[in-house]
Write a protein that holds these residues in place. Structure first.
Motif, mmCIF file in Angstrom:
data_model
loop_
_atom_site.group_PDB
_atom_site.id
_atom_site.type_symbol
_atom_site.label_atom_id
_atom_site.label_comp_id
_atom_site.label_asym_id
_atom_site.label_seq_id
_atom_site.Cartn_x
_atom_site.Cartn_y
_atom_site.Cartn_z
ATOM 1 N N ASP A 44 4.741 30.134 3.307
ATOM 2 C CA ASP A 44 5.036 31.062 2.259
ATOM 3 C C ASP A 44 4.663 30.640 0.723
ATOM 4 N N GLN A 45 4.318 29.570 0.531
ATOM 5 C CA GLN A 45 3.679 29.018 -0.821
ATOM 6 C C GLN A 45 4.869 29.549 -1.731
ATOM 7 N N ASP A 46 6.033 29.025 -1.513
ATOM 8 C CA ASP A 46 7.066 29.333 -2.381
ATOM 9 C C ASP A 46 7.479 30.671 -2.948
ATOM 10 N N SER A 47 7.018 31.724 -1.917
ATOM 11 C CA SER A 47 7.249 32.845 -2.456
ATOM 12 C C SER A 47 8.648 33.578 -2.040
#
Ligand SMILES: [Zn+2]
Length: 156
Positions: A44-47
């Motif tokens: 999710d790359q910090d989303s």
């Protein structure tokens, strides 16, 4: 909570009568929800706040415990304390995360992250903000309690 989940599992395990597999079950339960950080960073790359993942949702673990614990109680009664401390450690994790991080205690009925204290973003990185906030003293206290129990043997 940044650092004290593992020692919190140790303290939890040391506060109950000792038996085989109790300590590993408590340690695993105490840290298991935070393995979602792998998904958080790499997928999710910090989303999305990782406390919104199902492994940080009390209703999810409550449902799993409600399904599994009765089965264990009937078919593998000797294993019940181990399973019980595993789920207790999971819930301890979520309680400790509630102090400054926020947990979906009312999910699936609402999506509010309940938190006892708001840790303001006072530093350049959120980890620094948590390290320099007074709630980090609670983490140090858990570490101190775990260290004390480890050094002084079984209490009681
Ligand atoms: Zn967590």
């Amino acid at each position: 909570m940044l650092t004290a989940h593992l020692p919190s599992g140790y303290v939890l395990a040391r506060l109950v009568p000792q038996r085989r597999w109790l300590l590993p079950a408590a340690l695993i339960g105490a840290v298991l929800p935070d393995f979602d950080m792998l998904w958080f960073y790499f997928v999710d790359q910090d989303s999305i706040h990782h406390h919104r993942y199902w492994v940080h949702v009390p209703a999810f673990w409550g449902a799993i415990a409600a399904l599994i614990l009765p089965v264990i109680a009937v078919f593998k009664h000797d294993f019940l304390p181990v399973a019980g401390i595993f789920f207790a450690a999971l819930f301890l994790h979520m309680v400790l995360d509630t102090i400054g991080g926020g947990i979906l205690w009312a999910a699936p009925f609402n999506g509010h992250l309940y938190s006892l204290v708001e840790v303001p973003a006072t530093q350049s990185h959120w980890i620094l903000s948590f390290l320099l906030h007074w709630t980090f003293l609670l983490e140090l206290g858990i570490w101190a309690g775990a260290f004390y129990l480890w050094r002084n043997g079984r209490a009681g």
